[in-house]
Enzyme design. Structure first.
Site, PDB file in Angstrom:
ATOM      1  CG  MET A  97      89.345   2.127  45.719  1.00  0.00           C
ATOM      2  SD  MET A  97      88.289   1.669  44.591  1.00  0.00           S
ATOM      3  CE  MET A  97      86.641   2.814  44.774  1.00  0.00           C
ATOM      4  N   GLY A  98      92.791   5.426  46.492  1.00  0.00           N
ATOM      5  CA  GLY A  98      93.376   6.865  46.416  1.00  0.00           C
ATOM      6  C   GLY A  98      92.217   7.874  46.445  1.00  0.00           C
ATOM      7  CG  HIS A 133      91.325   7.821  52.188  1.00  0.00           C
ATOM      8  ND1 HIS A 133      91.149   8.794  51.357  1.00  0.00           N
ATOM      9  CD2 HIS A 133      91.186   6.696  51.862  1.00  0.00           C
ATOM     10  CE1 HIS A 133      90.200   8.135  50.350  1.00  0.00           C
ATOM     11  NE2 HIS A 133      90.168   6.913  50.627  1.00  0.00           N
ATOM     12  CD  GLU A 178      82.623   2.617  62.921  1.00  0.00           C
ATOM     13  OE1 GLU A 178      81.855   3.438  63.011  1.00  0.00           O
ATOM     14  OE2 GLU A 178      82.769   1.706  63.782  1.00  0.00           O
ATOM     15  CE  LYS A 179      81.232   7.896  52.557  1.00  0.00           C
ATOM     16  NZ  LYS A 179      81.664   6.904  51.438  1.00  0.00           N
ATOM     17  CG  ASP A 180      83.128   2.654  52.167  1.00  0.00           C
ATOM     18  OD1 ASP A 180      82.139   2.701  51.185  1.00  0.00           O
ATOM     19  OD2 ASP A 180      84.216   3.180  52.445  1.00  0.00           O
ATOM     20  CD  GLN A 224      84.877  -1.643  51.472  1.00  0.00           C
ATOM     21  OE1 GLN A 224      84.759  -1.324  50.238  1.00  0.00           O
ATOM     22  NE2 GLN A 224      85.612  -0.622  52.266  1.00  0.00           N
ATOM     23  CB  SER A 266      87.429   9.679  46.504  1.00  0.00           C
ATOM     24  OG  SER A 266      88.514   9.083  47.511  1.00  0.00           O
ATOM     25  NE  ARG A 267      82.091   6.336  43.592  1.00  0.00           N
ATOM     26  CZ  ARG A 267      82.538   5.159  44.025  1.00  0.00           C
ATOM     27  NH1 ARG A 267      82.528   4.784  45.313  1.00  0.00           N
ATOM     28  NH2 ARG A 267      82.933   4.210  43.204  1.00  0.00           N
TER      29      ARG A 267
HETATM   30  P1  AMP Z   1      88.222   4.209  49.187  1.00  0.00           P
HETATM   31  O1  AMP Z   1      89.268   4.808  48.897  1.00  0.00           O
HETATM   32  O2  AMP Z   1      86.904   4.919  49.237  1.00  0.00           O
HETATM   33  O3  AMP Z   1      88.001   2.669  48.851  1.00  0.00           O
HETATM   34  O4  AMP Z   1      88.420   4.208  51.033  1.00  0.00           O
HETATM   35  C1  AMP Z   1      89.569   3.499  51.315  1.00  0.00           C
HETATM   36  C2  AMP Z   1      89.182   3.082  52.934  1.00  0.00           C
HETATM   37  O5  AMP Z   1      89.119   4.302  53.820  1.00  0.00           O
HETATM   38  C3  AMP Z   1      87.865   2.382  53.322  1.00  0.00           C
HETATM   39  O6  AMP Z   1      88.233   1.551  54.369  1.00  0.00           O
HETATM   40  C4  AMP Z   1      87.149   3.383  53.427  1.00  0.00           C
HETATM   41  O7  AMP Z   1      85.922   2.941  54.368  1.00  0.00           O
HETATM   42  C5  AMP Z   1      87.803   4.356  54.437  1.00  0.00           C
HETATM   43  N1  AMP Z   1      86.943   5.706  54.264  1.00  0.00           N
HETATM   44  C6  AMP Z   1      86.825   6.507  53.185  1.00  0.00           C
HETATM   45  N2  AMP Z   1      86.281   7.458  53.606  1.00  0.00           N
HETATM   46  C7  AMP Z   1      86.127   7.602  54.947  1.00  0.00           C
HETATM   47  C8  AMP Z   1      85.765   8.502  56.039  1.00  0.00           C
HETATM   48  N3  AMP Z   1      85.152   9.693  55.375  1.00  0.00           N
HETATM   49  N4  AMP Z   1      86.047   8.277  57.071  1.00  0.00           N
HETATM   50  C9  AMP Z   1      86.435   7.166  57.818  1.00  0.00           C
HETATM   51  N5  AMP Z   1      86.904   6.155  56.746  1.00  0.00           N
HETATM   52  C10 AMP Z   1      86.992   6.405  55.501  1.00  0.00           C
END
Ligand code: AMP
Length: 286
Positions: A38-39, A45, A156-158, A161, A194-195
């Site tokens: 989601m940028g 990322h 694995e953070k999510d 998901q 990102s949050r």
């Molecule tokens: P998001 O932009 O938050 O939707 O994340 C995009 C992808 O990056 C998803 O597969 C997340 O699980 C992964 N991601 C986000 N933060 C981390 C992190 N700290 N470590 C590993 N993967 C991440």
């Protein structure tokens, strides 16, 4: 419509341009990796991008803040959008193609289809964010069908998901390997997200307690400690550490996410808690 920037990365915003570029690679016999985001990109990322490059000839990153996975009272509007910086990071990181559609390109007028993964989507984050995983499952299905990659990488953070997506891909026989990538953390243990940008300096200083507390609970359980006791203590510790409320601290089967009362292998401890107006999630293996 392809934007021209300095460097090798090309950005496209429509499915037709995306497909044309991927088909050209396919004719050359190249393998393709997909990394949906989601940028507001960070090192977490970029670790997914690095891993993708090691595993495939060409890497497609997507940036789409998916309205369907936000609840009506959630942060869709406030979610950070930094497309220019993101482009620079992806370009420097050697990503080949960026797909950054707008909402109308993903969900044109008349869009009527939803993908829902029963059971595994309804608990934990799904219970606290109704409809969230339906939105995720729908957009990920679309992205997989738009790109038709050999592999797709998720953090694995999510964790929930990742498990929802594994179930979805298996149930729908989507021919892609789903690769889970371990959580990338700040030096103080806070999972990159990102949050995290929403946190005030004071909240940012308190936030690493989430990782410390779930790591301590996981260690206690791994050493034979009682699951209910350890998770109850973790809840109390989170509130004492400055979290305003705790959505859940749960021990689950590492693949099915079924609740556990005794430890099995694989097992995962997952937690979600609110620091000020920011909802933080994290999880660790037991
Ligand atoms: P998001 O932009 O938050 O939707 O994340 C995009 C992808 O990056 C998803 O597969 C997340 O699980 C992964 N991601 C986000 N933060 C981390 C992190 N700290 N470590 C590993 N993967 C991440």
């Amino acid at each position: 419509m392809a934007s021209t920037y300095a460097g090798a990365l090309v950005a496209v915003r429509d499915v037709e341009s995306l497909r044309r570029r991927i088909q050209a690679w396919r004719r050359e016999g190249r393998s393709v990796a997909l990394v949906p985001t989601m940028g507001a990109l960070h090192k977490g990322h970029m670790t997914l991008m690095d891993r993708a490059q090691k595993m495939a000839d060409r890497v497609v990153a997507t940036i789409f803040v998916n309205p369907k996975q936000f609840g009506p009272k959630e942060d869709f509007t406030a979610y950070p959008r930094r497309e220019h910086d993101d482009f620079e990071m992806l370009n420097t990181g050697g990503v080949h193609l960026l797909f950054a559609p707008d909402v109308a390109a993903m969900y044109p007028n008349g869009f009527a289809t939803g993908v829902s993964v029963a059971g595994i989507s309804e608990q934990l984050d799904g219970a606290h964010r109704p409809g969230h995983f339906d939105g995720v499952a729908t957009v990920v299905t679309k992205l997989l069908l738009q790109v038709l990659p050999d592999i797709a990488l998720f953090g694995e953070k999510d964790y929930q998901q990742l498990m929802v997506i594994r179930r979805l891909v298996s149930d729908l026989n989507i021919p892609v390997d789903i690769i889970g990538v371990p959580t990338v953390r700040e030096t103080d243990g806070l999972a990159m997200s990102s949050r995290n940008a929403y946190l005030t300096p004071e909240e940012r200083a308190q936030a690493p307690a989430l990782y410390k507390i779930i790591t301590t609970a996981a260690a206690a359980i791994a050493a034979g400690g009682d699951i209910a006791q350890a998770t109850m203590a973790a809840r109390a510790d989170l509130l004492a550490a400055g979290f305003a409320s705790v959505d859940y601290v749960e021990v689950r089967h590492g693949e099915t996410l079924a609740p556990l009362t005794v430890r099995v292998t694989p097992a995962r401890l997952l937690a979600a808690a609110h620091m000020g107006r920011t909802r933080l999630i994290d999880n660790v293996a037991i």
